[in-house]
Design a protein around this motif. Sequence first.
Motif, mmCIF file in Angstrom:
data_model
loop_
_atom_site.group_PDB
_atom_site.id
_atom_site.type_symbol
_atom_site.label_atom_id
_atom_site.label_comp_id
_atom_site.label_asym_id
_atom_site.label_seq_id
_atom_site.Cartn_x
_atom_site.Cartn_y
_atom_site.Cartn_z
ATOM 1 N N ALA A 187 44.185 5.693 -83.184
ATOM 2 C CA ALA A 187 44.139 6.912 -82.376
ATOM 3 C C ALA A 187 44.202 6.600 -80.885
ATOM 4 C CB ALA A 187 42.857 7.691 -82.684
ATOM 5 N N LYS A 188 44.748 7.554 -80.154
ATOM 6 C CA LYS A 188 44.768 7.535 -78.687
ATOM 7 C C LYS A 188 45.491 6.308 -78.134
ATOM 8 C CE LYS A 188 40.689 10.462 -78.018
ATOM 9 N NZ LYS A 188 41.431 11.601 -77.465
ATOM 10 N N VAL A 212 45.937 9.695 -85.625
ATOM 11 C CA VAL A 212 46.066 10.939 -84.862
ATOM 12 C C VAL A 212 46.017 10.665 -83.361
ATOM 13 C CG1 VAL A 212 44.992 12.329 -86.701
ATOM 14 C CG2 VAL A 212 43.557 11.332 -84.910
ATOM 15 N N GLU A 213 46.461 11.646 -82.597
ATOM 16 C CA GLU A 213 46.362 11.646 -81.136
ATOM 17 C C GLU A 213 46.983 10.404 -80.498
ATOM 18 O OE1 GLU A 213 43.060 14.442 -79.500
ATOM 19 O OE2 GLU A 213 42.042 12.765 -80.468
ATOM 20 N N ASN A 214 48.065 9.935 -81.085
ATOM 21 C CA ASN A 214 48.825 8.844 -80.485
ATOM 22 C C ASN A 214 50.004 9.414 -79.703
ATOM 23 O OD1 ASN A 214 47.483 6.380 -81.764
ATOM 24 N ND2 ASN A 214 47.965 7.619 -83.565
ATOM 25 N N ASP A 215 50.375 8.754 -78.638
ATOM 26 C CA ASP A 215 51.450 9.206 -77.744
ATOM 27 C C ASP A 215 52.618 8.247 -77.914
ATOM 28 O OD1 ASP A 215 53.121 10.069 -75.751
ATOM 29 O OD2 ASP A 215 51.604 10.008 -74.161
ATOM 30 N N PHE A 254 49.040 15.377 -85.759
ATOM 31 C CA PHE A 254 48.503 15.638 -84.420
ATOM 32 C C PHE A 254 48.831 14.516 -83.440
ATOM 33 C CE2 PHE A 254 45.394 17.379 -87.570
ATOM 34 C CZ PHE A 254 45.781 18.707 -87.470
ATOM 35 N N ASN A 255 50.044 13.976 -83.557
ATOM 36 C CA ASN A 255 50.526 12.952 -82.638
ATOM 37 C C ASN A 255 51.633 13.520 -81.764
ATOM 38 O OD1 ASN A 255 49.083 10.462 -83.725
ATOM 39 N ND2 ASN A 255 50.123 11.166 -85.582
ATOM 40 N N LYS A 256 51.739 13.036 -80.519
ATOM 41 C CA LYS A 256 52.865 13.406 -79.668
ATOM 42 C C LYS A 256 54.105 12.653 -80.149
ATOM 43 C CE LYS A 256 50.253 14.455 -75.463
ATOM 44 N NZ LYS A 256 50.067 14.118 -74.024
ATOM 45 N N ILE A 265 43.890 20.468 -84.391
ATOM 46 C CA ILE A 265 43.237 19.252 -84.866
ATOM 47 C C ILE A 265 41.740 19.448 -85.054
ATOM 48 C CG2 ILE A 265 43.051 18.350 -82.493
ATOM 49 C CD1 ILE A 265 43.204 15.532 -83.672
ATOM 50 N N TYR A 306 36.813 13.145 -81.106
ATOM 51 C CA TYR A 306 36.851 11.679 -81.139
ATOM 52 C C TYR A 306 35.456 11.134 -80.856
ATOM 53 C CZ TYR A 306 38.108 6.917 -79.542
ATOM 54 O OH TYR A 306 38.204 5.556 -79.347
ATOM 55 N N TYR A 334 36.851 9.676 -86.324
ATOM 56 C CA TYR A 334 36.717 11.124 -86.421
ATOM 57 C C TYR A 334 36.067 11.446 -87.772
ATOM 58 C CZ TYR A 334 40.538 11.092 -82.930
ATOM 59 O OH TYR A 334 41.333 10.864 -81.828
#
Length: 801
Positions: free
Chosen positions: A264-265, A299-302, A324-326, A383, A390, A403
């Motif tokens: 994530a992230k 999730v939440e990866n760019d 929920f990823n870019k 999300i 997070y 999460y």
Amino acid sequence: MKNYKKGFLCSMILSAMSLMAAEDSTIYVNTFVDENGGNLNNCSLREAIQTAKDNKSHGGCNAGNTSNGQKDIIQLEAGEYILKSELKPESDIFIYGKSPADHSTKNALTHSYPALKALKTSINANNTSRIFNTSDTNTNLNLTNLILKNGYSEKFGGALFVGASLNMVNSAILNSESTQEGGAIYFVAHNEGKEINLSQVLIQGNKAKQGSVLAMDCEANLKGTKAVINISNSSIVKNRSASSLSMIELCGNPNLNLIASTIAKNQVDSAKGSIIRAVGDNHFLSSNYGFTAISNTIVENDAYSTFYYDDNGAINLRFNLLAFNKGKSCRYALNNGDLTDTKRTINASQNAFSSEGVCDLPTASNAGTNDSNTNLNLGATNIFTVLSPYQEASEYNLFLPLYYPKNNQNELDLVNVNKGECSKTDQRGIQRVTDGTLMLNPTMKNICDIGSVELMRLTAADITDLFNDSYVQRIDKYKGLIDTIKVDIKDPNRKDYLIQDTEDLKIFEDLLKYTTEYQQYRAIYVDPFAFALPNDEEVLNSNGAMQPKALNVDNYNIITQERGELVEKNGVVEFVGDPDPNFKCVWNSDLKRIMLYRIDGKLADLTGASYCSYTIRSKQVAGLESTGVLKAQFKNIAPIAKSDEYSITPSSNSVLSINPLENDSDDGDGPTTKLNAPYKGAFYKNAAGVELPIRLETIPAGLIVTADHTGPCPGNDIRFTCYGGQLHMQAKNNFSPFDYELNYNIYDAEGLISNQATIYLKNTAKNTSSTASGGGGGSIGIYSILGLMGLGLHRVRRKKQ
């Protein structure tokens, strides 16, 4: 019990630490300074590694394990070791940081000792070099309880350049960089059978042009590199570089297994970068490579693509939240991403995808109507509808950010989606129990959640393999444990364990006290919390952290009820008929156990199984309860034979009469004082009421043995002779110098045979002869003969063994 296990695994891997306790050959590092032979009073990490290679002392280090082929253990202290240059181990080594176990407090997840605290030991390269390099030495590296940080390389492997196997447990790789490939790890598998195994590892803040977390050599020795990478129960988070092409770069012929982890992230190039890149466009990627991802939260990866794949390899995706990823969560690299005519298939089942970061998969991957091969479409769901915020590293997640899923109890729910084949444990090390029976409440079963974390809910286990054990052995076990703990409490080397030991002592003293006080005949003792699953509850003021509620009498009441026969009708299990009034199922609040027993003492052979239900009910949350079934079968416990010792002095007319039963018992079944039926007695009697419980396995040739009563032994042993009353023993030879041993067993009233014991007859007359001075050679003096004749046979003592 249908394979119903305790819901927690030990979250810390500490077993190897016992090696160090037993071996003085551990190399102890006693300075944080990066020395190399200049100070004979100090042992630095670099010197310890050289010592391990040389098998002799270097600097201030002891020689370590000098046996050929044996691996060396290096122990570090709490604190930070700052390197001047990279470390190049030339022999297989195990390096341990200071244990983060705190035996004075309880674990936030298991509510038992010890607590797991944040890592205490770090190795810092100060952004001037790698930390470890085994690319040339091809030696295996094993790291536990360590933080590796601020590694740097202008080529490969910012923190680790790995040429053999790497095993990391409960560790971290932080803030390391490579200007080319492998910000955290670069793997060159020169030989087959080499692996990277990461368990409970935090990988954060690393970056590289390619493979910010992991990159690998593609064609070692002109062959596709067979690299095996296993990542489990770990967090790969916040590895960020807007110019990176990938976070994990697969090439060669790898086999990547990603299990119960959070990704994530992380950030890579948003126009062409991938979080996991498995495409053979600019390097070799075997058509036989494998990628398996089970029970991960990604999730939440760019990135342009979270998972970027082509037609190569076997891909298996199960129980992952990939959403929920870019950019796209899954992207096909060929035909401009058009999957219309592709023959590529992916095994994808029980995953959750969303329209935010959509996952493109070949149509054939979702084919079929079987529930075991379906994926959940979360659509445009936010999300935070399905996930908590997070969670930063804390004691509630083993210091691995993650999460928690939310139990919405609707069609867009990640909780209890299918019984299938999710990971055996969640990221926290909590076991996903998916095979519990829950006969009375089948709809309340815990089944697999999607993602890296399993949301626990209170579940009382059905335990269907309950039998009574030996009352004597239970009491002896408690006494032995009490004695051991008392010794531990006095041990100055265990001062860190004092609080835990003191609490354990009170637990076992209470068990001994109340087991004795409330004893029943052939009782079964059940701890209802031992096999139950806890209920996850939100921790106050924690931004959404979850914690399993401690299963104990402070939080829950136990309610028991005897039941009739358990039957199944049309797929529904229910109790029918009235309970047997002689069967008791009672919660004992002092003992903290459910006691099951029969007041008539009958065995399951006559009565069949006995059933009761028990309910675990919350004291704080109204309506929170779970009911399980206990199936008890009462069996006969073998009698206890104990060895005896007597003294025998041979004489022509003397006979030794003994009764071995004086030292034996049938106490394993427990006390009989509370039975409401006549007690048969302890030992076997034949149809005429004659007691014949003793079976002699061996009778020495020099000994005559008779008894008050003899007859066939019971049951299937009817071909043997059994004895009762007094046993009479007489030596055949008045002057025999030998001792005698008779092995024997006893039978209880139900005909169950005991352990083997021994009757020892010690000959007091041996070696008593003397040679008269001036007499004929070797003759026995007349006074010696008269003395022997006058003594006879007599019993001296009985000794329990």
